[in-house]
Design a protein around this motif. Structure first.
Motif, PDB file in Angstrom:
ATOM      1  N   SER A 343      11.477   0.702  -6.777  1.00 19.84           N
ATOM      2  CA  SER A 343      11.193   1.797  -6.099  1.00 19.84           C
ATOM      3  C   SER A 343      11.941   1.788  -4.937  1.00 19.84           C
ATOM      4  CB  SER A 343       9.866   1.983  -5.859  1.00 19.84           C
ATOM      5  OG  SER A 343       9.323   1.305  -4.736  1.00 19.84           O
ATOM      6  N   SER A 344      12.547   3.270  -4.767  1.00 23.54           N
ATOM      7  CA  SER A 344      13.439   3.322  -3.206  1.00 23.54           C
ATOM      8  C   SER A 344      12.459   3.699  -2.273  1.00 23.54           C
ATOM      9  CB  SER A 344      14.268   4.614  -3.732  1.00 23.54           C
ATOM     10  OG  SER A 344      14.733   5.092  -2.263  1.00 23.54           O
ATOM     11  N   PRO A 345      12.689   3.136  -1.120  1.00 25.28           N
ATOM     12  CA  PRO A 345      12.069   3.109   0.155  1.00 25.28           C
ATOM     13  C   PRO A 345      11.851   4.632   0.557  1.00 25.28           C
ATOM     14  CG  PRO A 345      13.616   1.372   0.709  1.00 25.28           C
ATOM     15  CD  PRO A 345      14.056   2.057  -0.728  1.00 25.28           C
ATOM     16  N   THR A 346      12.526   5.731  -0.001  1.00 22.17           N
ATOM     17  CA  THR A 346      12.623   6.888   0.488  1.00 22.17           C
ATOM     18  C   THR A 346      12.024   7.927  -0.590  1.00 22.17           C
ATOM     19  OG1 THR A 346      14.812   7.511  -0.387  1.00 22.17           O
ATOM     20  CG2 THR A 346      14.815   6.835   1.799  1.00 22.17           C
ATOM     21  N   SER A 347      11.528   7.121  -1.972  1.00 18.47           N
ATOM     22  CA  SER A 347      11.048   8.141  -2.820  1.00 18.47           C
ATOM     23  C   SER A 347       9.731   8.720  -2.567  1.00 18.47           C
ATOM     24  CB  SER A 347      11.065   7.233  -4.022  1.00 18.47           C
ATOM     25  OG  SER A 347       9.897   6.183  -4.003  1.00 18.47           O
ATOM     26  N   GLN A 348       9.632   9.456  -3.380  1.00 16.64           N
ATOM     27  CA  GLN A 348       8.073  10.086  -2.989  1.00 16.64           C
ATOM     28  C   GLN A 348       6.957   9.340  -3.239  1.00 16.64           C
ATOM     29  OE1 GLN A 348       7.194  13.855  -5.039  1.00 16.64           O
ATOM     30  NE2 GLN A 348       5.083  13.945  -4.838  1.00 16.64           N
ATOM     31  N   ALA A 349       6.696   8.554  -4.301  1.00 10.43           N
ATOM     32  CA  ALA A 349       5.899   7.474  -4.648  1.00 10.43           C
ATOM     33  C   ALA A 349       5.946   6.461  -3.502  1.00 10.43           C
ATOM     34  CB  ALA A 349       6.060   7.095  -6.051  1.00 10.43           C
ATOM     35  N   ARG A 350       6.970   6.057  -3.141  1.00 18.50           N
ATOM     36  CA  ARG A 350       6.811   4.956  -2.017  1.00 18.50           C
ATOM     37  C   ARG A 350       6.303   5.464  -0.568  1.00 18.50           C
ATOM     38  NH1 ARG A 350      10.419   0.797  -1.861  1.00 18.50           N
ATOM     39  NH2 ARG A 350       9.557  -0.864  -0.356  1.00 18.50           N
ATOM     40  N   GLN A 351       6.635   6.760  -0.429  1.00 19.37           N
ATOM     41  CA  GLN A 351       6.088   7.355   0.860  1.00 19.37           C
ATOM     42  C   GLN A 351       4.596   7.623   0.767  1.00 19.37           C
ATOM     43  OE1 GLN A 351       8.522  10.674   1.960  1.00 19.37           O
ATOM     44  NE2 GLN A 351      10.363   9.524   2.178  1.00 19.37           N
ATOM     45  N   GLU A 352       4.276   7.828  -0.580  1.00 20.08           N
ATOM     46  CA  GLU A 352       2.760   8.111  -0.494  1.00 20.08           C
ATOM     47  C   GLU A 352       1.969   6.811  -0.671  1.00 20.08           C
ATOM     48  OE1 GLU A 352       3.137  12.028  -3.710  1.00 20.08           O
ATOM     49  OE2 GLU A 352       3.055  10.098  -4.379  1.00 20.08           O
ATOM     50  N   LYS A 353       2.660   5.731  -1.142  1.00 21.31           N
ATOM     51  CA  LYS A 353       2.021   4.388  -0.900  1.00 21.31           C
ATOM     52  C   LYS A 353       1.884   4.126   0.439  1.00 21.31           C
ATOM     53  CE  LYS A 353       2.598  -0.430  -2.818  1.00 21.31           C
ATOM     54  NZ  LYS A 353       2.225  -1.124  -1.355  1.00 21.31           N
ATOM     55  N   ASN A 354       2.939   4.052   1.086  1.00 27.75           N
ATOM     56  CA  ASN A 354       3.005   3.804   2.341  1.00 27.75           C
ATOM     57  C   ASN A 354       2.040   4.497   3.277  1.00 27.75           C
ATOM     58  OD1 ASN A 354       5.176   1.917   2.076  1.00 27.75           O
ATOM     59  ND2 ASN A 354       6.612   3.397   2.707  1.00 27.75           N
ATOM     60  N   TYR A 355       1.778   5.905   3.150  1.00 30.20           N
ATOM     61  CA  TYR A 355       0.772   6.718   3.820  1.00 30.20           C
ATOM     62  C   TYR A 355      -0.467   6.158   3.263  1.00 30.20           C
ATOM     63  CZ  TYR A 355      -1.694  10.867   5.560  1.00 30.20           C
ATOM     64  OH  TYR A 355      -2.517  11.646   6.320  1.00 30.20           O
ATOM     65  N   PHE A 356      -0.832   5.695   2.319  1.00 29.84           N
ATOM     66  CA  PHE A 356      -2.225   5.335   1.740  1.00 29.84           C
ATOM     67  C   PHE A 356      -2.566   3.954   2.315  1.00 29.84           C
ATOM     68  CE2 PHE A 356      -4.961   3.154  -1.050  1.00 29.84           C
ATOM     69  CZ  PHE A 356      -6.119   3.884  -1.308  1.00 29.84           C
ATOM     70  N   ASP A 357      -1.516   2.987   2.300  1.00 33.08           N
ATOM     71  CA  ASP A 357      -1.709   1.714   2.897  1.00 33.08           C
ATOM     72  C   ASP A 357      -1.980   1.725   4.440  1.00 33.08           C
ATOM     73  OD1 ASP A 357      -1.164   0.881   0.289  1.00 33.08           O
ATOM     74  OD2 ASP A 357       0.657  -0.164   0.743  1.00 33.08           O
ATOM     75  N   SER A 358      -1.292   2.744   4.996  1.00 35.54           N
ATOM     76  CA  SER A 358      -1.482   2.799   6.478  1.00 35.54           C
ATOM     77  C   SER A 358      -2.623   3.438   6.974  1.00 35.54           C
ATOM     78  CB  SER A 358      -0.284   3.418   7.104  1.00 35.54           C
ATOM     79  OG  SER A 358      -0.100   4.902   6.629  1.00 35.54           O
ATOM     80  N   HIS A 359      -3.353   4.067   6.125  1.00 35.05           N
ATOM     81  CA  HIS A 359      -4.663   4.836   6.633  1.00 35.05           C
ATOM     82  C   HIS A 359      -5.587   4.055   5.882  1.00 35.05           C
ATOM     83  CE1 HIS A 359      -1.706   7.988   7.590  1.00 35.05           C
ATOM     84  NE2 HIS A 359      -2.651   8.496   8.410  1.00 35.05           N
TER      85      HIS A 359
END
Length: 1206
Positions: A343-359
């Motif tokens: 996955s690309s660091p800028t992809s939608q799924a990656r950003q959603e994963k980062n948001y979920f992980d951080s919260h």
């Protein structure tokens, strides 16, 4: 009143036998009767119960209240049933005390109207239990909700075995009077009706009748057919037949025309097309092309001459440049993390994963076993005292369960070592009730038996019958996994030791529908904590997983077949795969090295074998190519770009293909060339380089420096060695002078005398065109049938234990991955308006988030959303109600007081007032929410949110508000790659459709997250990405070819058409050979563009500079001179190396590299050496007049002029 202690239900009391008139209720019980039975709140409250009985009733109905009060009509009807039973002043009309022991009533008959029973059931049957993603009746009926009905639900509630009823209450259902009794048939409310106290109707998800029409999924697109046959097949078949008809007609017409005129094939145009008769009236474009090409020729000739004259300087400079670039390898980072790889660091799924992980923290790590047995003999359970026999499969035999429990306990006891410290499962596992309960979450049916051999062996019976044992307990628990007390005589809990339910669809596999007794597999899952930025704790988890894998690999039990996996398994196996294939890759390279070293030389006679061989030059050329690879990897490492093992293993293959081909062309062109009079060696090599180097640009830029600089210097040294008759390798040995005849090599002779004339025969060329256009038509017809995705099994070595796990997972599992509907920060949960846009209970908006997801779950075959989402907000509203005993606090300290605590200082959170019964808003909302999220479920309060929702709500610092939160559901079972892609696609569609505006018309959005989204997001756009990348590649090839062939636009079009045909044919091969379209195959397709240029560019370049009289002769000359070099270079070199890849243990190598590379080489060779020359003979451009004139001027008076004329 209440009398003696119940003999069968400790802590409960019998009712007293009383046959007198109703007695006025004590004033201190008025609030109780108003709360429980508001219909009796009038007059002097003359009832057949006292305050003690009302308190007992309230305590007994706490769990039903907590789960059913979200639907007011349902709960009102239920309370009517119990209020009439307990307090009605007309009890004698519908109740009969059948057994009395002294003052104690030990058994009664309760005559209930069938209409009332049905209405009560209908109002309650759809009520949800959000925390469990199941219907509430599954927890309150003693069986699964689908098996529950009006009569067996009431029978269960009145059964002494449920642990709440102190004496048997026998319900008798009838609408007509029976034995002088008139059944209780009080007024009921439907779930669509509001109550007189102002309570609204039940929400849609709690009352199907309150919903609008059931959502209808869009129709499944029908296959595109013509007369019942695939449309693309029909269209391409018709197109191909039409092409053959037109093409063959044109060929036949041209042949007849020539025969009638008795002329040669190119007679009419020979005079005007003969290069030797052309004058200098060239067009502007031709002149520009010639001047540009001449500039390149001069540049490369000068550079080639310089390299031969100054070999030491050039070689040392190349070594310094390569060394400096390759020095970056010291900073090389190799990525094996699957998330980073796919996955690309800028992809939608990656950003959603980062948001979920951080919260909410990263998704937990999973260790899982899928256990089957080779035994085939099951058993049959006969319920006591009556009931249909229930078959149990072999895997559910008690002996097998004991063996599985032994295995589970051994795993729990595993100890790993991390940095000198012991690491146990309890150090890393998910324990939702910690610190009050530190038991690990283990999703296993053995948790129905508290992970205990003794509980598994627990049975009740006599010498003749078994009244209850593990069979009956299992059947109860799969229906009510959250129960604290089964209804059998065992009275064992079903709730897991970790404080949560184990749903049967998570712990069993291979069953049909919900017949869990037919399961053929046990699934044991150990969720482990995952850590975002804590390398120490993550290291402990990795160490324990490694110990687990080691233990399972060595575990042996003839009665158990076990497939297993840990979170680290895939990454471990990818690493092992890369390491295990090193020998295969090395062997492949060795074969290519040996071939190049031996094939590069042109042996004129046996006597001169050691002189004419070019082993040392071949080895040096290969080392130059590999040094280019090292330099390029080093440059990327300097830039901080991480590499993958696949890149490190595969890129040398690509670079070697291009580099070796260039080496063959340089050397063989030199071997065939005649030195002109007065021309020195450095001038000859410079001239050769000037002629052929421009075509190198069509293939690659990275090799230009080393090939044209270092290799040309080495070629000059080797040529001097050969001219001085010194041996190859052993340069100090000199061969005596002798007469030698210069001969053509076999391949050059074969291509010049046999192959090229045959391919370009008049009757062969139409056949070639017909065959290749037929291949193209077939490939176009199947392009849309190539499967998209990547079977995860292909990423594993063919001897990996993970393959068994994947197969078992696909075969046995019955549930998909959790899916989280994440409401981003910004919603004001303390506001009723904002609560309504999310929640799913009474008063919530019909288009709320929970409601819309619930509707999506109704068409799960389309949306892949399997269940109603768990809603912390709705459970919080039920938990905080003043009628419930859940929300209490110490009036001395204000600290939370759990419902199980008996302490006079514990008081209810909210008052029993109309406003207190409303939802909490403002400060009240945030005051009690942290208490809810810390409350552990217990027999007196099943709504505690600690286990289910502790991580679902991201609170602001100091609990001042709610930030992000999630609502969890599950996907339906997903087995193959298309299932996962479809699930993600539908989830994105759902996210785009669902929006929830508040009363101020502000639109809130949410994001969807599931653990597999990052891996499959690429496939949503893979078709577009493929079309874009291949189009850009073809465009680049067209531009570069047009420029470097001297602005020969039509030749550039021909090259682009040929390469496009190769690409389309690659899709045909992918369909035939079951190669799916994904990131790996896309990279290979893009790479095939570059390798295809290698097969085409030299032939086209030779055609463009040929001075022969017509297209056929020019094509024949180009094929004769360049065909052998292309065949001996890239074709044979790569063919030998690729065949070795078939021996690889890596399935990715076998499928995406062996199969695709083999197809690339075979298609490239056939198109470049068969189709392209034929195409050029038909539609190749006329010779460039300016180039011909320049060539005649350049070679006037030399031997080259004679050769041109010849």
């Amino acid at each position: 009143g209440e009398c003696g202690e119940s003999e069968k239900v400790p802590g409960k009391k019998y009712n007293c036998n009383y046959t007198g008139p109703p007695i006025p209720l004590d004033r201190d019980a008025y609030e109780l009767v108003t709360d429980l039975c508001p219909g009796y709140d009038y007059g002097n409250r003359s009832l057949c119960c006292d305050a003690a009985q009302l308190r007992t009733l309230k305590a007994s109905l706490q769990l039903p209240y907590q789960f059913l009060s979200r639907c007011p009509a349902c709960y009102f009807n239920l309370m009517t049933l119990f209020c009439e039973l307990t307090c009605s002043s007309h009890q004698s009309q519908f109740m009969n005390a059948t057994k009395i022991n002294g003052r104690n009533v030990v058994e009664v008959q309760y005559y209930i109207g069938q209409t009332f029973a049905n209405a009560m059931y209908n109002a309650c049957k759809d009520v949800q239990a959000p925390s469990s993603n199941v219907k509430a009746l599954s927890l309150l009926c003693g069986k699964d909700a689908k098996d529950c009905n009006a009569t067996n639900w009431i029978q269960y509630m009145f059964d002494i075995n449920n642990g709440q009823t102190p004496f048997p209450i026998i319900p008798i259902f009838s609408d007509a009077p029976v034995s002088g009794y008139t059944p209780m048939n009080n007024k009921t409310y439907a779930c669509t009706e509001g109550l007189e106290d102002g309570s609204g109707p039940c929400s849609c998800q709690d009352c199907t009748k309150a919903c609008g029409p059931k959502p209808v999924p869009p129709p499944v697109p029908q296959p595109w057919t013509i007369f019942g046959v695939d449309a693309m097949t029909v269209i391409m078949w018709i197109s191909y037949m039409a092409f053959l008809l037109i093409f063959m007609g044109a060929v036949l017409g041209a042949w007849c025309y020539r025969k009638r005129r008795i002329m040669s094939e190119y007679g009419p145009i020979q005079d005007s097309n003969d290069p030797r008769s052309l004058n200098i009236n060239a067009s502007c474009g031709e002149t520009l092309g010639e001047r540009f090409e001449n500039a390149l020729r001069i540049l490369f000739s000068s550079w080639g001459s310089f390299c031969v004259r100054h070999p030491t300087l050039v070689i040392l400079s190349s070594l310094v440049l390569v060394g400096a670039s390759a020095g970056g390898l010291a900073y090389m980072r190799i990525t094996t993390d699957p998330v980073e790889l796919w996955s690309s660091p800028t992809s939608q799924a990656r950003q959603e994963k980062n948001y979920f992980d951080s919260h909410f923290g990263p998704f937990f790590r999973t260790v899982q076993l899928i256990i089957t047995t080779p035994l085939s003999t099951g058993s049959v359970y006969s319920p006591y005292p009556a009931g249909l026999d229930v078959p149990f499969t072999a895997i559910l035999g008690k002996d097998i369960l004991h063996q599985v429990l032994d295995l589970q306990l051994h795993i729990e006891d595993l100890v790993a070592i991390y940095e000198g410290q012991n690491v146990t499962l309890k150090d890393i596992c998910v324990a939702p009730l910690a610190p009050y309960n530190d038991n690990c979450t283990i999703l296993s049916i053995l948790n129905y038996f508290q992970n205990s051999h003794s509980v598994l062996d627990h049975s009740i019976g006599d010498e003749f019958f078994v009244f209850a044992d593990y069979h009956s307990h299992f059947l109860y628990c799969v229906s009510a996994p959250a129960s604290l007390n089964d209804t059998t005589l065992l009275h064992d809990p079903c709730l897991g030791t970790f404080g949560g339910p184990v749903f049967p669809w998570l712990a069993l596999g291979g069953y049909d529908e919900t017949n869990y007794n037919n399961a053929t597999a046990l699934v044991i899952t150990f969720p482990l904590n995952n850590y975002l930025n804590d390398s120490v704790r993550l290291g402990k988890a990795l160490a324990w997983e490694k110990e687990f894998i080691k233990f399972m690999k060595n575990f042996r039990n003839p009665n158990l077949t076990i497939a297993f996996s840990a979170e680290r398994s895939i990454e471990d196996e990818i690493n092992r795969e890369s390491n295990s294939d090193i020998s295969t890759i090395v062997l492949s390279y060795v074969i290519m090295f040996v071939y190049v070293s031996l094939a590069l030389g042109h042996i004129h006679s046996c006597r001169r074998v050691m002189v004419d061989s070019k082993i040392s030059l071949g080895v040096a050329g290969i080392l130059i190519v590999l040094s280019s690879v090292a330099a390029s990897l080093g440059i990327f490492s300097y830039a901080g770009i991480p590499l993958t093992l696949i890149v490190i293993e595969v890129i040398p293959f690509l670079v070697l293909a291009v580099g070796v081909d260039n080496i063959f062309i340089i050397v063989q062109t030199y071997q065939r060339d005649e030195r002109m009079p007065q021309e020195e060696l450095h001038q000859q090599i410079g001239r050769i380089l000037g002629d052929i180097a421009p075509s190198f640009y069509n293939e690659t830029m990275i090799l230009i420096n080393d090939d044209i600089s270092c290799f040309v210097s080495l070629l000059g040294l080797d040529a001097k060695r050969q001219e001085s008759n010194r041996f190859d390798v052993v340069c100090c040995v000199t061969l005596p002078e002798g007469q030698e005849t210069k001969t053509d090599g076999f391949f050059f002779w074969f291509f010049k005398k046999v192959y090229a004339p045959f391919i370009l025969k008049e009757w062969v060329r139409p056949i070639v065109v017909a065959v290749f256009v037929g291949m193209l038509s077939f490939s176009i017809a199947v392009v849309n049938k190539v499967e998209v995705g990547l079977d995860q099994k292909l990423s594993m070595p063919d001897d990996s234990y993970v393959l068994d796990y994947f197969k078992s997972m696909s075969k046995y599992l019955h549930t998909g991955a959790p899916v989280y509907f994440v409401v981003e920060d910004g919603l004001n949960y303390s506001s009723t308006e904002d609560q309504n846009v999310v929640c799913g209970g009474v008063g919530c908006n019909n288009n709320s988030l929970v409601q819309q997801v619930y509707e999506a779950s109704l068409i799960s075959n389309y949306t892949t959303i399997a269940t109603t989402p768990s809603s912390w907000l709705d459970d919080y509203f039920d938990w905080v109600k003043p009628q419930s005993t859940c929300c209490r606090y110490y009036n001395t300290t204000g600290a939370f007081c759990n419902a199980s605590v008996v302490n006079a200082s514990c008081v209810g959170c909210r008052p029993m007032t109309p406003s207190g019964k409303e939802r909490p808003v403002g400060e009240d909302f945030m005051r009690f929410l942290p208490m809810f999220l810390s409350d552990n479920p217990n027999p007196k309060c099943g709504k505690g949110g600690h286990a289910a929702y502790a991580s679902a709500v991201d609170l602001y610092p100091n609990n001042t508000g709610v930030g992000a939160s999630y609502f969890m559901s599950y996907h339906t079972i997903l087995k193959e790659s298309p299932d996962f892609i479809n699930a993600l696609k539908n989830a994105r569609t759902l996210a785009n459709i669902v929006s929830f505006p508040n009363c101020h018309s502000q639109i809130y959005t949410f994001l969807l997250y599931s653990v597999f989204y990052v891996f499959y997001e690429q496939y949503l756009t893979i078709v577009y990405d493929t079309a874009l990348n291949l189009s850009l590649s073809l465009a680049a090839i067209f531009v570069v070819t047009a420029v470097l062939l001297g602005f020969e636009l039509w030749l550039a079009v021909i090259v682009s058409i040929t390469i496009a045909m190769i690409l389309v044919n690659m899709f045909g091969v992918m369909w035939l050979w079951d190669i799916s379209l994904n990131a790996v195959s896309l990279v290979n397709l893009v790479m095939s563009c570059g390798i295809s240029v290698e097969f085409c560019s030299h032939i086209v370049r030779a055609f463009s500079i040929s001075m022969k009289k017509n297209r056929v002769e020019r094509a024949e000359e180009a094929l004769a001179h360049m065909g052998s070099s292309v065949f001996r270079g890239i074709t044979l070199t790569k063919f030998g190396g690729i065949l070795i890849l078939a021996l690889s243990k890596s399935q990715i190598f076998q499928v995406f590299y062996f199969r695709m590379y083999l197809a690339i080489i075979l298609l490239g060779a056939t198109h470049g050496l068969i189709f392209l020359p034929v195409l050029l003979s038909y539609i190749g451009p006329s010779v460039n007049k300016a180039k011909v004139f320049a060539a005649n001027q350049r070679y006037a008076g030399t031997e080259k002029e004679r050769l041109l004329n010849y």
